[in-house]
Structure formats: structure tokens, C-alpha cells
Design a protein around this motif. Structure first.
Motif, PDB file in Angstrom:
ATOM      1  N   GLN A 117      34.217   0.409  15.360  1.00 13.54           N
ATOM      2  CA  GLN A 117      33.096  -0.229  16.050  1.00 13.54           C
ATOM      3  C   GLN A 117      32.341   0.781  16.909  1.00 13.54           C
ATOM      4  OE1 GLN A 117      35.211  -3.452  17.959  1.00 13.54           O
ATOM      5  NE2 GLN A 117      34.436  -4.956  16.483  1.00 13.54           N
ATOM      6  N   ALA A 118      33.065   1.666  17.565  1.00 13.77           N
ATOM      7  CA  ALA A 118      32.421   2.704  18.374  1.00 13.77           C
ATOM      8  C   ALA A 118      31.609   3.639  17.482  1.00 13.77           C
ATOM      9  CB  ALA A 118      33.474   3.491  19.159  1.00 13.77           C
ATOM     10  N   LEU A 119      32.154   3.992  16.315  1.00 16.91           N
ATOM     11  CA  LEU A 119      31.442   4.851  15.373  1.00 16.91           C
ATOM     12  C   LEU A 119      30.171   4.159  14.880  1.00 16.91           C
ATOM     13  CD1 LEU A 119      31.401   7.474  13.726  1.00 16.91           C
ATOM     14  CD2 LEU A 119      32.786   6.306  12.000  1.00 16.91           C
ATOM     15  N   LEU A 120      30.284   2.880  14.548  1.00 20.30           N
ATOM     16  CA  LEU A 120      29.108   2.120  14.106  1.00 20.30           C
ATOM     17  C   LEU A 120      28.057   2.030  15.213  1.00 20.30           C
ATOM     18  CD1 LEU A 120      30.753  -0.776  12.073  1.00 20.30           C
ATOM     19  CD2 LEU A 120      29.343   1.088  11.171  1.00 20.30           C
ATOM     20  N   LYS A 121      28.510   1.858  16.429  1.00 21.42           N
ATOM     21  CA  LYS A 121      27.578   1.797  17.561  1.00 21.42           C
ATOM     22  C   LYS A 121      26.851   3.130  17.706  1.00 21.42           C
ATOM     23  CE  LYS A 121      27.358   0.773  22.479  1.00 21.42           C
ATOM     24  NZ  LYS A 121      28.096   0.528  23.701  1.00 21.42           N
ATOM     25  N   ASP A 122      27.599   4.234  17.573  1.00 17.07           N
ATOM     26  CA  ASP A 122      26.986   5.562  17.656  1.00 17.07           C
ATOM     27  C   ASP A 122      25.966   5.757  16.528  1.00 17.07           C
ATOM     28  OD1 ASP A 122      28.576   6.094  19.840  1.00 17.07           O
ATOM     29  OD2 ASP A 122      29.994   7.370  18.727  1.00 17.07           O
ATOM     30  N   GLN A 123      26.344   5.339  15.312  1.00 13.85           N
ATOM     31  CA  GLN A 123      25.430   5.477  14.175  1.00 13.85           C
ATOM     32  C   GLN A 123      24.188   4.612  14.373  1.00 13.85           C
ATOM     33  OE1 GLN A 123      28.022   4.549  10.875  1.00 13.85           O
ATOM     34  NE2 GLN A 123      28.656   6.681  10.635  1.00 13.85           N
ATOM     35  N   ASP A 124      24.369   3.419  14.910  1.00 13.49           N
ATOM     36  CA  ASP A 124      23.237   2.529  15.172  1.00 13.49           C
ATOM     37  C   ASP A 124      22.298   3.153  16.208  1.00 13.49           C
ATOM     38  OD1 ASP A 124      21.869  -0.034  14.794  1.00 13.49           O
ATOM     39  OD2 ASP A 124      22.476  -0.431  16.883  1.00 13.49           O
ATOM     40  N   THR A 125      22.870   3.778  17.215  1.00 12.49           N
ATOM     41  CA  THR A 125      22.058   4.448  18.239  1.00 12.49           C
ATOM     42  C   THR A 125      21.234   5.572  17.612  1.00 12.49           C
ATOM     43  OG1 THR A 125      23.702   3.922  19.923  1.00 12.49           O
ATOM     44  CG2 THR A 125      22.171   5.708  20.440  1.00 12.49           C
ATOM     45  N   ILE A 126      21.852   6.332  16.731  1.00 15.71           N
ATOM     46  CA  ILE A 126      21.145   7.427  16.048  1.00 15.71           C
ATOM     47  C   ILE A 126      20.028   6.867  15.175  1.00 15.71           C
ATOM     48  CG2 ILE A 126      21.377   9.226  14.271  1.00 15.71           C
ATOM     49  CD1 ILE A 126      24.240   9.710  15.444  1.00 15.71           C
ATOM     50  N   LEU A 127      20.315   5.796  14.426  1.00 20.22           N
ATOM     51  CA  LEU A 127      19.292   5.186  13.579  1.00 20.22           C
ATOM     52  C   LEU A 127      18.129   4.648  14.400  1.00 20.22           C
ATOM     53  CD1 LEU A 127      21.421   3.305  10.882  1.00 20.22           C
ATOM     54  CD2 LEU A 127      19.976   5.321  10.559  1.00 20.22           C
ATOM     55  N   ARG A 128      18.418   4.030  15.518  1.00 22.48           N
ATOM     56  CA  ARG A 128      17.357   3.516  16.389  1.00 22.48           C
ATOM     57  C   ARG A 128      16.494   4.674  16.924  1.00 22.48           C
ATOM     58  NH1 ARG A 128      18.169  -1.979  18.172  1.00 22.48           N
ATOM     59  NH2 ARG A 128      20.199  -2.712  17.476  1.00 22.48           N
ATOM     60  N   ALA A 129      17.130   5.777  17.275  1.00 21.49           N
ATOM     61  CA  ALA A 129      16.377   6.942  17.769  1.00 21.49           C
ATOM     62  C   ALA A 129      15.489   7.508  16.664  1.00 21.49           C
ATOM     63  CB  ALA A 129      17.340   8.005  18.285  1.00 21.49           C
ATOM     64  N   LEU A 130      16.029   7.594  15.445  1.00 22.39           N
ATOM     65  CA  LEU A 130      15.229   8.071  14.311  1.00 22.39           C
ATOM     66  C   LEU A 130      14.036   7.148  14.062  1.00 22.39           C
ATOM     67  CD1 LEU A 130      17.884   9.165  11.657  1.00 22.39           C
ATOM     68  CD2 LEU A 130      16.105  10.596  12.674  1.00 22.39           C
ATOM     69  N   GLU A 131      14.303   5.867  14.094  1.00 24.33           N
ATOM     70  CA  GLU A 131      13.260   4.873  13.835  1.00 24.33           C
ATOM     71  C   GLU A 131      12.186   4.937  14.926  1.00 24.33           C
ATOM     72  OE1 GLU A 131      11.262   2.241  11.587  1.00 24.33           O
ATOM     73  OE2 GLU A 131      13.163   3.131  10.984  1.00 24.33           O
ATOM     74  N   ALA A 132      12.604   5.160  16.168  1.00 29.80           N
ATOM     75  CA  ALA A 132      11.637   5.265  17.262  1.00 29.80           C
ATOM     76  C   ALA A 132      10.766   6.509  17.100  1.00 29.80           C
ATOM     77  CB  ALA A 132      12.366   5.299  18.603  1.00 29.80           C
ATOM     78  N   GLU A 133      11.375   7.593  16.609  1.00 31.15           N
ATOM     79  CA  GLU A 133      10.650   8.845  16.438  1.00 31.15           C
ATOM     80  C   GLU A 133       9.729   8.809  15.209  1.00 31.15           C
ATOM     81  OE1 GLU A 133      11.939  13.387  15.562  1.00 31.15           O
ATOM     82  OE2 GLU A 133      13.065  12.343  17.138  1.00 31.15           O
ATOM     83  N   GLU A 134      10.239   8.253  14.125  1.00 22.81           N
ATOM     84  CA  GLU A 134       9.494   8.177  12.857  1.00 22.81           C
ATOM     85  C   GLU A 134       9.589   6.747  12.329  1.00 22.81           C
ATOM     86  OE1 GLU A 134       7.762  10.501  11.212  1.00 22.81           O
ATOM     87  OE2 GLU A 134       8.195  12.096  12.655  1.00 22.81           O
ATOM     88  N   PRO A 135       8.709   5.858  12.761  1.00 22.47           N
ATOM     89  CA  PRO A 135       8.783   4.454  12.331  1.00 22.47           C
ATOM     90  C   PRO A 135       8.806   4.318  10.809  1.00 22.47           C
ATOM     91  CG  PRO A 135       7.180   4.708  14.086  1.00 22.47           C
ATOM     92  CD  PRO A 135       7.607   6.086  13.674  1.00 22.47           C
TER      93      PRO A 135
END
Length: 179
Positions: free
Chosen positions: A140-158
Motif C-alpha cells: 500500500q505504501a508503494l502504491l501510494k508512492d507510485q500514485d504520488t509520482i503519477l499525480r506529479a507527472l500528470e500535473a506537469e504534463e496533463p
């Protein structure tokens, strides 16, 4: 004896009881003690899978001993062996010291063997459940970290993390987006 054999602490103020139990449970790694005090010293040095304690001993009784033992080794299974079985004593032992099983003296050898096997299996299952729960928490912690990375990518490059999949598993590219 198998090196992987469970470690069992036998506590009774009567040497004959310890000898009899040692014969019955000879397939396990056994450590014996004749008092709660002696047993607590052993528990500071050796990790046990199971402790079987007499209920009535001079000095420290079995429940008092097990209440102190559980603070040192909370994952060890605990049993009380007594010739003075009454419902109130059994309830007290179960509630106060987390006793898994209450065994009567005189005992049936097969009952002791089965009770030990059931207690050790219960301990194994509890440990397996704990290990699985720990694994789920790590995932769950790994998934949370991956989700955070995906959200950051999406924010940078919609739109970068959005993929249109075809029924056959191929990626559908909308050419209008690239013109």
C-alpha cells in the motif's frame, strides 16, 4: 530432535511433572524451570514458541508468571496446567494472561500432544497473518508512492498518464492530439 523444532518452556515446581512432560514432548526443544522467577530469567535469554506453566506454584503463581512473561514474549503461546480446575480460575487465566488453553492434572498424554500441536499451529497462523498484513502495508505504501509520482507527472504534463486501450490490448492514439 529437529533443529527447527519449536522451543517450549515447561514451568512446574514438581520435578516429576517436568520429567513426565519432557518425555511426552521429547520431539520439541524443551527448557524446564521450577519457578516463575527462574522462568522469567530464561525468557530474557531464550525466545519460546510456547510456555506451559503450572497454575499453583510457591511464590509466583502461574497467572502472575504469565502476565509478566507476556510482556517479555507477547508472541509466545501460553498454557496453564493445573490440578485445581475451576471455571473462575480458568476465566481469570484466560483474561489476565491471554492463556490459549487450560489443561488439567492428571492429563491424558494424547491431549497434551494435541494441545501443543494446536497451539503451535495457531502461533504459526498468527505469524503468517502478521507477515501478510505487513506485506499489504508495504505494498500500500508503494502504491501510494507510485500514485504520488503519477499525480506529479500528470500535473506537469496533463494527459501523460491517460492511455486509451483497445480491446486487444493495443494503445489507441488519437492523432488529432498530435497535430
Amino acid at each position: 530432535m529437529n533443529e527447527d523444532a519449536a522451543k517450549i518452556l515447561l514451568v512446574d515446581d514438581e520435578q516429576n511433572v517436568l520429567k513426565a512432560l519432557s518425555r511426552i514432548l521429547r520431539d520439541y526443544h524443551l527448557v524446564t524451570a521450577q519457578s516463575g522467577e527462574e522462568s522469567l530469567l530464561l525468557a530474557k535469554e531464550i525466545e519460546f514458541d510456547l510456555v506451559i506453566s503450572d497454575y499453583r506454584m510457591p511464590g509466583m503463581d502461574g497467572v502472575e508468571f504469565l502476565k509478566k512473561f507476556i510482556k517479555l514474549q507477547p508472541n509466545a503461546m501460553r498454557m496453564i496446567l493445573t490440578g485445581y480446575a475451576d471455571l473462575e480460575s480458568a476465566q481469570h487465566a484466560i483474561n489476565e494472561a491471554g492463556v490459549f488453553r487450560f489443561l488439567n492434572k492428571p492429563w491424558n498424554n494424547l491431549e497434551i500432544i494435541n494441545a501443543v500441536a494446536v497451539a503451535l499451529e495457531h502461533k504459526r497462523i498468527l505469524q503468517e497473518n502478521k507477515d501478510l498484513a505487513d506485506q499489504v502495508r508495504r505494498q500500500q505504501a508503494l502504491l501510494k508512492d507510485q500514485d504520488t509520482i503519477l499525480r506529479a507527472l500528470e500535473a506537469e504534463e496533463p494527459g501523460i498518464t491517460k492511455v486509451n486501450w483497445a480491446a486487444d490490448g493495443s494503445i489507441i492514439i488519437n492523432e488529432d492530439e498530435y497535430e
